[in-house]
Write a protein that holds these residues in place. Structure first.
Motif, PDB file in Angstrom:
ATOM      1  N   TRP A  46       0.822  -1.195   0.000  1.00 15.29           N
ATOM      2  CA  TRP A  46       0.000   0.000   0.000  1.00 15.29           C
ATOM      3  C   TRP A  46       0.859   1.249   0.000  1.00 15.29           C
ATOM      4  O   TRP A  46       1.906   1.284   0.630  1.00 15.29           O
ATOM      5  N   CYS A  47       0.382   2.221  -0.717  1.00 11.72           N
ATOM      6  CA  CYS A  47       1.018   3.526  -0.705  1.00 11.72           C
ATOM      7  C   CYS A  47       0.304   4.360   0.354  1.00 11.72           C
ATOM      8  O   CYS A  47      -0.902   4.554   0.278  1.00 11.72           O
ATOM      9  N   LEU A  48       1.034   4.803   1.312  1.00 14.80           N
ATOM     10  CA  LEU A  48       0.435   5.540   2.420  1.00 14.80           C
ATOM     11  C   LEU A  48       0.510   7.036   2.107  1.00 14.80           C
ATOM     12  O   LEU A  48       1.543   7.667   2.286  1.00 14.80           O
ATOM     13  N   ARG A  49      -0.580   7.556   1.604  1.00 15.41           N
ATOM     14  CA  ARG A  49      -0.589   8.953   1.177  1.00 15.41           C
ATOM     15  C   ARG A  49      -0.935   9.843   2.347  1.00 15.41           C
ATOM     16  O   ARG A  49      -2.024   9.772   2.889  1.00 15.41           O
ATOM     17  N   THR A  50       0.021  10.653   2.684  1.00 11.48           N
ATOM     18  CA  THR A  50      -0.205  11.554   3.797  1.00 11.48           C
ATOM     19  C   THR A  50      -0.416  12.964   3.277  1.00 11.48           C
ATOM     20  O   THR A  50       0.056  13.319   2.203  1.00 11.48           O
ATOM     21  N   SER A  51      -1.145  13.726   4.004  1.00 12.44           N
ATOM     22  CA  SER A  51      -1.331  15.114   3.622  1.00 12.44           C
ATOM     23  C   SER A  51      -1.374  15.951   4.884  1.00 12.44           C
ATOM     24  O   SER A  51      -1.545  15.431   5.981  1.00 12.44           O
TER      25      SER A  51
END
Ligand code: ZN
Ligand code: ZN
Length: 100
Positions: free
Chosen positions: A58-63
């Protein structure tokens, strides 16, 4: 008691068995799949080493705004992705017999 400090959310999640930091999230088009991801980032070699049909990465997209989101890495993914890549959490106790 005065001055109660704001507490982090009580569901700060850790695996009950091994205490590893994990993130449990509903993902998919209809939020139909519950994923428990290990929050330890993997480098490219580690991702290649653990990749198997039943184990997703999984790509853990943080913002800056809002919580991190797990995004399923499908066939192609940019190699210079700035986000952390993680995989499903598996406790060591359970995975020992599936290595080969
Ligand atoms: Zn990515
Ligand atoms: Zn665990």
């Amino acid at each position: 008691m005065a001055g109660r400090a704001a507490r982090p959310r009580s569901d700060d999640s850790r695996c009950r068995t091994c205490r590893a930091p994990i993130l449990t999230q509903l993902v998919g088009d209809r939020a139909a799949l519950t994923v428990t991801a290990d929050l330890t980032a993997l480098d490219a070699e580690q991702q290649a080493a653990i990749r198997e049909p039943n184990r997703l990465i999984w790509c853990l997209r943080t913002s800056k705004y809002g919580p991190p989101r797990l995004t399923w890495i499908t066939t192609w993914h940019r190699t210079d992705c700035p986000h952390q890549h993680v995989t499903e959490h598996r406790c060591d106790r359970q995975s020992a017999d599936t290595l080969f």
